[in-house]
Enzyme design. Structure first.
Site, PDB file in Angstrom:
ATOM      1  N   HIS A   1      34.894 -18.930  94.969  1.00 51.35           N
ATOM      2  CA  HIS A   1      34.208 -20.082  95.570  1.00 51.35           C
ATOM      3  C   HIS A   1      34.683 -21.407  94.975  1.00 51.35           C
ATOM      4  O   HIS A   1      34.976 -22.371  95.684  1.00 51.35           O
ATOM      5  CB  HIS A   1      32.701 -19.906  95.373  1.00 51.35           C
ATOM      6  CG  HIS A   1      31.834 -20.826  96.148  1.00 51.35           C
ATOM      7  ND1 HIS A   1      31.569 -22.122  95.741  1.00 51.35           N
ATOM      8  CD2 HIS A   1      31.131 -20.653  97.298  1.00 51.35           C
ATOM      9  CE1 HIS A   1      30.753 -22.692  96.607  1.00 51.35           C
ATOM     10  NE2 HIS A   1      30.464 -21.823  97.560  1.00 51.35           N
TER      11      HIS A   1
ATOM     12  N   SER B   1      29.015 -25.300 101.700  1.00 55.89           N
ATOM     13  CA  SER B   1      29.863 -25.318 100.503  1.00 55.89           C
ATOM     14  C   SER B   1      31.270 -25.801 100.832  1.00 55.89           C
ATOM     15  O   SER B   1      31.951 -26.362  99.985  1.00 55.89           O
ATOM     16  CB  SER B   1      29.992 -23.907  99.919  1.00 55.89           C
ATOM     17  OG  SER B   1      28.961 -23.609  99.035  1.00 55.89           O
TER      18      SER B   1
ATOM     19  N   ASP C   1      31.195 -25.778  89.955  1.00 55.96           N
ATOM     20  CA  ASP C   1      31.229 -24.581  90.802  1.00 55.96           C
ATOM     21  C   ASP C   1      31.444 -23.351  89.923  1.00 55.96           C
ATOM     22  O   ASP C   1      30.957 -23.308  88.793  1.00 55.96           O
ATOM     23  CB  ASP C   1      32.344 -24.743  91.852  1.00 55.96           C
ATOM     24  CG  ASP C   1      32.006 -24.063  93.174  1.00 55.96           C
ATOM     25  OD1 ASP C   1      31.873 -22.824  93.193  1.00 55.96           O
ATOM     26  OD2 ASP C   1      31.879 -24.768  94.186  1.00 55.96           O
TER      27      ASP C   1
END
Length: 761
Positions: A213, A543, A140
């Protein structure tokens, strides 16, 4: 895109950059990055080591090209920069299987444990020692190591089989790792080869997460228990990952310019060598055949080593055929909602009240109603209704609430535009593309998001009322929302565009308004103008659903360390649910009607049931190789995936329908002229001895479904096979309508469920 947070201007600026970069290089043939797949077994005897052979083959087509990466575990080969002509020459050489251009992947942007039943079931999960031996690798944007989600209190020594490390770089040292965050690496060479050096004043050339994220996905999968977590008081409570005692290893592959396939492959390579047990990838690219898709190729190698690979399905729903990551050796995860909401009601001057959602927390609006204006009437731009940067007229919006339509730019970006134009607040209306699905955001100004129907009604009021007014009432957090879960409208949908006979997605998990850890380098909106800093953020996307399944897979792996990745996935799929406690079918947020296996796969994950599935559909590497033979892949294409020569047996009849998958995607093909399709499966008993009986339900009378045998008696660990025959009536093909059903095997205690989809090609 992103976790539903990436904006069009970011993409346009990247494309512009790439375009300008191309112009600058126009004097000589333009170079781009290629990934070179090599048949390692064909190395000429004159070379002592494959690396020397790689170097020699590269120098034979280019004097100046250098290797960016060499690979041995994820693929056999290397990454380099070549002209199109050099790539063509290289691909023609003996031993070169494929020369594939670099691909840019994108991110598919704590009530969840309670919603999934994990809070009540601690006693049925394995003891802490086995649970803490499982390692979840997350590819990520990196990690914010200071987050409380990575506190290692109570964890024992790092597992002895761990081979990874904590790499140092900008704002990151080896001391940032601990017994929870046991590894952190970064992979930037591919990105830098395409876009130039990382600007270290804007992002850390290290495992540190400047985006948020990566911290969010890693803490969702395996974050430690953190009490008193919330975002501005919203969703307050205890935040915890799915596998709170599992270890986390972070592989940073995503940068402001995107996530590049050469970096992703390099990260998968290291993760395999580091000995992770689960790999979580909340990213995706286009749709390509498996031998051309770097994530699918790398995932195949991980699967061979016993690593379960969990990927997000994508945020391109509700369009059909919109899935990413559909290889059968990948667990593909769609998104559903929780039973929690953040209401912010919109009350018009005529008394009408509409439900909306918001995570705004800041200066309150006046108690009195405020003037209300439609953005399309406060702009000189043709698309002024979308509240794009620079399109609103300050004199028409100052001191007012503005109604903006969704589309083109990020939802929070619209709020920033409205605020900078001098308005006091915003109502954000869904359009047909989003329907009634509401996704909450931590807006920079008082704002509420409403569905398409409410938006249309509000516009009707704005267009008919001489002096329209509005109030926005923020009501905090509400739980117990029903029905829940519903399939998120943004969640990508089947059918599978690469192999229609493999049903995808595999299942859904929570992916809407998820609270998890965040980076202190960026505000909750991710916008440069957002100076707020938070420990936890609430965001949405597949996600977010992917790491839920990654963490749950880690839990199951800790309880059943001998299970293959296919057995773990089977347990998650066959115990998933497709009906609410009321007996009604799961709903689709996009339509308000029951969802189908093309939307939810096998159903919504139920981790407690998955620990004791009764039977599993297992798969070996050879099963997947047989599947590739059934696809008529060439020897070179199979070698690209398998990293070795594999000869399909010319005397054997391979069938995609016989891959031992826990679901049934039935395709009647007019070319074959057959109105009968047979699927053969093998079940493995992972519970006590027992007798299982089959039952089938279907929503169509035009296809007859029969199971043979209908009863299976299992001893412990025994395998038994069965065949399902699908017989289509003569007129069924003309209807061209998908049909759905369910096959269940039950011994009275366990129910082993498999979804069925039926299509006519």
């Amino acid at each position: 895109m992103g976790s539903l947070r990436r904006s069009l201007p970011q993409i346009l600026s990247l494309l512009l950059f790439l375009g300008l970069h191309g112009v600058a290089q126009a004097a000589e043939p333009e170079r781009t990055t290629y990934i070179v797949h090599v048949a390692k077994s064909e190395m000429p005897q004159s070379f002592e080591h494959h690396a020397v052979w790689y170097e020699s083959s590269l120098k034979s087509v280019s004097d100046s090209a250098e290797m960016i990466y060499t690979y041995d575990s994820a693929i056999h080969g290397y990454a380099t920069r070549l002209t199109a002509e050099e790539a063509r020459l290289l691909e023609s050489q003996t031993g070169i299987l494929a020369v594939l251009p670099e691909m840019r992947y994108e991110l598919h942007t704590t009530r969840t444990p309670q919603f999934l039943g994990l809070d009540k079931s601690a006693d049925i999960f394995p003891d802490s020692s086995s649970a803490s031996d499982v390692i979840v690798g997350v590819l990520d944007t990196g990690v914010w190591p200071e987050s409380k989600s990575f506190d290692d209190t109570g964890l024992g020594p790092v597992p002895s089989n761990w081979k990874g490390e904590c790499e140092t770089g900008t704002n990151f040292s080896a001391s940032n790792c601990n017994r929870k965050l046991i590894g952190a690496r970064f992979f930037a060479k591919g990105c830098e080869a395409m876009l130039g050096p990382i600007n270290e004043t804007e992002e850390s050339r290290s495992p540190r997460d400047d985006d948020g994220h990566g911290t969010h996905t890693a803490s969702t999968a395996a974050g430690s228990v953190v009490s008193g977590a919330s975002l501005f008081g919203y969703a307050s409570g205890t935040a915890r990952g799915m596998a709170t005692r599992a270890r986390v290893a972070v592989y940073k592959v995503c940068w402001k310019g995107g996530c590049f396939s050469s970096d992703i492959l390099a990260a998968i390579e290291r993760a395999i060598d580091d000995n992770v047990n689960v790999l979580s990838l909340s990213l995706g690219g286009g749709m390509a055949d498996y031998y051309r898709d770097s994530v699918a190729i790398g995932a195949f190698s991980a699967m061979e080593k016993g690593i379960l690979v969990s990927c997000s399905a994508g945020n391109a729903g509700p369009s059909p055929y919109s899935l990413s990551n559909v290889a059968p050796w990948i667990t593909t995860v769609g998104a559903g909602t929780l039973d929690r909401d953040f209401p912010a009601n919109v009350v018009l001057g005529n008394g009408l009240n509409f439900s909306g959602v918001s995570l705004y927390r800041g200066n309150a609006l006046p108690d009195s109603a405020l003037p209300f204006v439609y953005a399309g009437n406060a702009s000189n731009a043709t698309n002024g209704n979308l509240c794009l940067t620079g399109t609103l007229s300050p004199e028409k919006v100052a001191g007012k609430i503005v109604l903006c339509d969704r589309g083109l730019t990020a939802r929070v970006q619209k709020g920033s535009v409205v605020k900078s134009a001098g308005a006091l607040g915003m109502v954000l209306s869904n359009t047909a593309a989003n329907g009634e699905e509401l996704v909450a955001d931590a807006h920079l100004l008082p704002a509420s998001a409403v569905g398409e129907k409410a938006g249309d009604a509000i516009k009707k009021y704005l267009f008919s009322e001489g002096k329209p007014t509005v109030r926005i009432l923020f009501e905090g957090t509400k739980v117990g929302i029903q029905p829940s879960p519903v399939v998120a409208a943004f969640s990508s949908r089947g059918p599978n565009s690469i192999t229609p006979q493999i049903l995808k997605p595999d299942l859904i998990a929570p992916g809407v308004n998820i609270l998890a850890g965040w980076s202190k380098a960026v505000g909750p909106t991710g916008l440069p103008v957002d100076n707020r800093r938070v420990d936890f953020n609430i965001i949405s996307g597949t996600s977010m659903s992917c790491p839920h399944v990654s963490g749950l897979a880690a839990l199951i792996k800790s309880a059943h360390p001998e299970w293959s990745p296919a057995a773990v996935r089977s347990a998650l799929m066959t115990t998933a649910y497709t009906v609410y406690k009321t007996g009604a079918k799961l709903q689709d947020s996009a339509t308000g009607k029951p969802s189908t296996p093309f939307d939810h796969g096998a159903g919504h994950v139920d981790p407690v049931a998955a620990l004791n599935p009764g039977l599993v559909y297992d798969l070996t590497v050879d099963d997947y190789l047989g599947f590739l033979c059934a696809l008529n892949y060439s020897a070179a294409e199979i070698n690209t995936l398998a990293k070795r020569k594999y000869q399909c047996d010319s005397g054997k009849q391979y069938s995609v329908n016989d891959l031992n998958y826990p679901s049934f995607a039935v395709l009647f093909e007019p070319v074959s002229g057959s109105s009968v399709v047979k699927h053969t499966r093998t079940l493995t008993n992972v519970g006590p001895a027992g007798t299982y009986k089959a039952s089938v339900t279907s929503d169509t009378a035009s296809v007859k479904i029969s199971v043979e045998p209908q009863t299976l008696f299992f001893k412990e660990n025994e395998k038994k096979s069965f065949t399902v025959t699908f017989s289509s009536s003569s007129g069924a093909a003309q209807q061209r309508v998908s049909a759905f059903g369910q096959l269940e095997w039950s011994d009275g205690k366990h129910v082993v469920g498999s979804p069925i989809s039926i299509n006519w090609d």
